[in-house]
Design a protein around this motif. Structure first.
Motif, short mmCIF file in Angstrom:
data_model
loop_
_atom_site.label_atom_id
_atom_site.label_comp_id
_atom_site.label_asym_id
_atom_site.label_seq_id
_atom_site.Cartn_x
_atom_site.Cartn_y
_atom_site.Cartn_z
N LEU A 111 0.77 -1.07 0.02
CA LEU A 111 -0.10 -0.02 0.15
C LEU A 111 0.71 1.21 -0.06
CD1 LEU A 111 -2.86 1.31 0.23
CD2 LEU A 111 -2.61 1.16 2.82
N VAL A 112 0.42 2.17 -0.90
CA VAL A 112 1.20 3.32 -0.90
C VAL A 112 0.17 4.51 -0.84
CG1 VAL A 112 2.38 5.25 -2.45
CG2 VAL A 112 3.08 2.88 -2.72
N THR A 113 0.22 5.25 0.29
CA THR A 113 -0.63 6.28 0.59
C THR A 113 -0.07 7.75 0.71
OG1 THR A 113 -1.97 4.87 2.14
CG2 THR A 113 -2.20 7.19 2.33
N VAL A 114 -0.67 8.53 -0.19
CA VAL A 114 0.13 9.75 -0.23
C VAL A 114 -0.88 10.92 0.37
CG1 VAL A 114 0.79 11.72 -1.94
CG2 VAL A 114 1.09 9.26 -2.66
N SER A 115 -0.44 11.54 1.49
CA SER A 115 -1.41 12.27 2.11
C SER A 115 -0.69 13.14 3.19
CB SER A 115 -2.52 11.47 2.80
OG SER A 115 -3.30 12.27 3.69
N LEU A 116 -1.34 14.26 3.34
CA LEU A 116 -0.54 15.25 4.39
C LEU A 116 -0.74 14.73 5.69
CD1 LEU A 116 -1.86 18.65 3.02
CD2 LEU A 116 0.46 17.81 3.02
#
Length: 116
Positions: A111-116
């Protein structure tokens, strides 16, 4: 039985970078093309990048210029360097390999999560 094991996923801020790895274990047969796919929630799985055994590459339009696929044939490993990540890159990333006499083999995903 050939197994593909992905690693390197995680949480990253927009604009950041990650490097995914996928290692093929117990492969006594030639590994030909190796690919990265991804699947975001509620969306179909899409091809991200592909690399032939000789090193020829191809990329999905959404990642061109930001992602780089590479491989180490001696280690039966494929990599995906991801730069300038965007929230829309959030997905489960899957490795796929064409193994001689065994057909296409999939990894379990990372899983790759791109978030602040």
């Amino acid at each position: 039985q050939v197994q593909l094991v992905e690693s390197g996923g995680g949480l990253v801020q927009p604009g950041g970078s990650l490097r995914l790895s996928c290692a093929a274990s117990r492969s006594f047969f030639r590994i030909n093309d190796m690919d990265w796919y991804r699947q975001a929630p509620g969306k179909e799985r899409e091809l991200v990048a592909t690399i032939t055994r000789g090193g020829n590459t191809n990329y999905g339009d959404s990642v061109k210029g930001r992602f780089t696929i590479s491989r180490d044939n001696a280690k039966n490993t494929v990599y995906l360097e991801m730069n300038s990540l965007k929230p829309e890159d959030t997905a489960v990333y899957y490795c796929n390999a064409d193994v001689s006499y065994r057909g296409r083999v999939w990894g379990q995903g990372t899983l790759v999560t791109v978030s602040l």
